[in-house]
Design an enzyme around this catalytic site. Structure first.
Site, PDB file in Angstrom:
ATOM      1  N   HIS A 174       9.758  -3.716  -2.344  1.00 31.49           N
ATOM      2  CA  HIS A 174       8.385  -3.063  -1.738  1.00 31.49           C
ATOM      3  C   HIS A 174       7.620  -3.304  -2.565  1.00 31.49           C
ATOM      4  O   HIS A 174       6.174  -2.658  -2.093  1.00 31.49           O
ATOM      5  CB  HIS A 174       7.964  -2.971   0.171  1.00 31.49           C
ATOM      6  CG  HIS A 174       8.955  -3.776   1.283  1.00 31.49           C
ATOM      7  ND1 HIS A 174       9.147  -4.951   1.373  1.00 31.49           N
ATOM      8  CD2 HIS A 174       9.095  -3.232   1.892  1.00 31.49           C
ATOM      9  CE1 HIS A 174      10.713  -5.536   1.917  1.00 31.49           C
ATOM     10  NE2 HIS A 174      10.114  -4.488   2.845  1.00 31.49           N
ATOM     11  N   ASP A 213       5.687  -1.737   4.995  1.00 31.09           N
ATOM     12  CA  ASP A 213       5.562  -3.827   5.174  1.00 31.09           C
ATOM     13  C   ASP A 213       5.621  -4.059   6.565  1.00 31.09           C
ATOM     14  O   ASP A 213       4.901  -4.807   7.003  1.00 31.09           O
ATOM     15  CB  ASP A 213       7.039  -4.948   5.167  1.00 31.09           C
ATOM     16  CG  ASP A 213       7.951  -4.460   5.886  1.00 31.09           C
ATOM     17  OD1 ASP A 213       8.962  -2.936   5.395  1.00 31.09           O
ATOM     18  OD2 ASP A 213       7.934  -5.336   6.487  1.00 31.09           O
ATOM     19  N   GLU A 272      14.244  -4.991  -1.385  1.00 33.53           N
ATOM     20  CA  GLU A 272      13.003  -6.043  -0.582  1.00 33.53           C
ATOM     21  C   GLU A 272      11.723  -6.302  -1.824  1.00 33.53           C
ATOM     22  O   GLU A 272      11.335  -5.172  -1.713  1.00 33.53           O
ATOM     23  CB  GLU A 272      12.861  -6.126   0.513  1.00 33.53           C
ATOM     24  CG  GLU A 272      13.402  -6.631   0.889  1.00 33.53           C
ATOM     25  CD  GLU A 272      13.413  -6.535   2.942  1.00 33.53           C
ATOM     26  OE1 GLU A 272      12.161  -6.487   3.042  1.00 33.53           O
ATOM     27  OE2 GLU A 272      14.602  -6.636   3.417  1.00 33.53           O
ATOM     28  N   TRP A 302      10.582   3.345   0.300  1.00 33.19           N
ATOM     29  CA  TRP A 302       9.907   2.208   1.057  1.00 33.19           C
ATOM     30  C   TRP A 302       8.412   2.403   1.153  1.00 33.19           C
ATOM     31  O   TRP A 302       7.737   3.204   1.517  1.00 33.19           O
ATOM     32  CB  TRP A 302      11.067   2.982   2.248  1.00 33.19           C
ATOM     33  CG  TRP A 302       9.722   0.948   3.641  1.00 33.19           C
ATOM     34  CD1 TRP A 302      10.757   0.132   3.330  1.00 33.19           C
ATOM     35  CD2 TRP A 302       9.203   1.116   4.561  1.00 33.19           C
ATOM     36  NE1 TRP A 302      10.020  -0.140   4.535  1.00 33.19           N
ATOM     37  CE2 TRP A 302       9.466   0.175   4.669  1.00 33.19           C
ATOM     38  CE3 TRP A 302       8.722   2.854   5.163  1.00 33.19           C
ATOM     39  CZ2 TRP A 302       7.693   0.203   6.098  1.00 33.19           C
ATOM     40  CZ3 TRP A 302       7.786   2.707   6.575  1.00 33.19           C
ATOM     41  CH2 TRP A 302       7.826   1.211   6.750  1.00 33.19           C
TER      42      TRP A 302
END
Length: 451
Positions: A328, A296, A349, A293
């Site tokens: 991300h 965000d 994402e 990750w």
């Protein structure tokens, strides 16, 4: 008559359920229908119904379920007895099917765990790897794995141990237990002995302080790492976790090096930078529940603050990923250069904070693919992939395709989804030039098989 029990486990990424026996129902979303954006269940039995509700995507592996109810975008089952039938892309009432079921898991290994034996002594049980398996396996006999006494482990403590003390223990032949806390490391933990076990408790956090990696595995086979979080820091690291040196050749298909519940954060707790979060060079590696990750939200967040190009880069051959969550990153989220790779369940994402299209171009191609299989790869499979768009800077940002892969007879994909979450812009294609765009007014696009 006694009412059946109901357990609620409302989660998103990086919160696995393992080795559970739920005698009743399981609900995996919030009491009031809040968003729940991804979860993982393995080696568990649920006698009743699993109600998914608003859970957006979910991966269930090697388990037993009484029934499954619902699904939003991408629900994948592998080796699950009682799993619902595949209906991905098929009409389901006024909606469309989102479920994909694989009868058996091609490569699997359950998580190692700490336990106290009948003699009162602590040990760690390390399950064996399996091929083409299904259902639960809670056995702890010699045929199921090996039990290692705690005396064969170095038990590290955050704030007391550093890279030098831990590496001295590893070099001396010890396995490693990382008790909860943040370990500041000015050098990577060097794992150069085959079959070494590293078990993190409470998701022990490893953070670099000198632009280094936090874990480097040598050219050896059978290493098991479970339950750790790597938190990027500054100065920038080229990579955070490296499985095998570049060009690694040593492997054992029957005893694959395995990363279980291994998570990475680039930003979030503080500002951090890392070019690549996880690099896999060793052949026959198993990645079982990975969450990489680039933050965000939280602390140290910004397009130029928490920089990260790639979440996972696979260079080794015959690497398997079961439950891969990558989010991300600023270039290709996942790059697969090795042959004979396979992924079952992928959640992604693309970055929210792209400032403008010019800042996010792969040559003359719009944006960077969420899942990129190198052009020269001849054999690769992936099942149950989701790519989600939410550009939040008010710019018309476009991603040409969520998946970019070569057209080769041995390269195939099944059950692919692109989703427009919110914001501006969107995704033009699901894979290569196939699949309708998602953008304002069109939330979902599915491709059942490719080619």
């Amino acid at each position: 008559m006694t009412e059946p029990h109901q357990m609620r486990f409302a989660v998103s990424q990086a919160a696995p359920m393992r080795r559970m026996d739920i005698q009743g129902d399981l609900t995996i979303f919030g009491r009031y229908g809040e968003f729940a954006s991804g979860g993982y269940l393995a080696n568990s039995r649920v006698s009743g119904t699993i109600v998914s509700g608003s859970q957006q995507q979910w991966f269930t592996r090697n388990s037993e379920v009484g029934a499954w109810d619902g699904g939003v975008w991408n629900m994948v089952f592998a080796g699950v007895q009682g799993a619902p039938a595949t209906n991905f892309g098929q009409p389901v009432g006024d909606n469309v099917g989102v479920t994909t079921t694989v009868g058996s898991t091609p490569v699997s290994r359950e998580a190692p765990f700490l336990y106290r034996g009948d003699d009162g002594e602590l040990s760690v049980f390390v399950p064996n790897a399996k091929t083409n398996s299904s259902g639960t396996d809670w056995s702890t006999g010699p045929d199921a794995g090996r039990s290692i006494g705690i005396s064969d482990f170095y038990v590290a403590k955050a704030g007391t141990d550093d890279a030098a003390s831990i590496n001295a223990a590893l070099a001396g032949g010890k396995n490693l237990v990382l008790t909860p806390g943040v370990y500041e490391l000015d050098a990577p933990l060097a794992i150069d002995r085959a079959d070494t076990v590293v078990l993190g408790l409470g998701y022990a956090s490893l953070t670099p302080t000198a632009g280094n990696a936090v874990v480097e595995i040598g050219d050896v086979a059978g290493v098991k790492i479970a339950g750790i979080t790597a938190d990027a820091n500054v100065p920038e690291s080229q990579k955070l976790i490296q499985v095998g040196p570049q060009g690694a050749t040593v492997s054992d298909a029957a005893d694959p090096t395995t990363l279980t519940d291994v998570f990475v954060r680039v930003g979030g707790p503080w500002a951090g930078k890392a070019v690549t979060s996880i690099e896999v060079n060793s052949p026959d590696t198993l990645l079982d529940h990975i969450w990489a990750w680039r933050g965000d939200h939280g602390n140290g967040i910004g397009w130029d603050v928490n920089t990260g190009a790639h979440g996972v880069v696979v260079n080794g051959d015959r690497v398997t990923a079961t439950g891969l969550f990558v989010e991300h990153y600023q270039e290709e989220q996942t790059i697969w250069n090795g042959e004979d790779g396979q992924t079952i369940f992928y959640q992604n994402e693309i970055p929210y904070d792209v400032p403008n299209q010019g800042a996010w171009m792969d040559g003359d191609r719009l944006g960077y693919a969420a899942y990129r299989v190198a052009d020269d790869v001849q054999n690769h499979t992936a099942t149950g992939t989701g790519t989600y768009s939410f550009f939040n800077q008010g710019q018309d940002i476009r991603l040409e395709s969520g998946i970019q892969a070569p057209s080769a007879p041995g390269v195939s994909f099944r059950s692919m989804t692109a989703i427009f979450l919110n914001g501006s812009g969107g995704i033009n294609h699901v894979i290569n030039d196939t699949g309708a765009p998602v953008q304002q007014g069109t939330q979902r696009s599915q491709v059942v098989t490719y080619p």
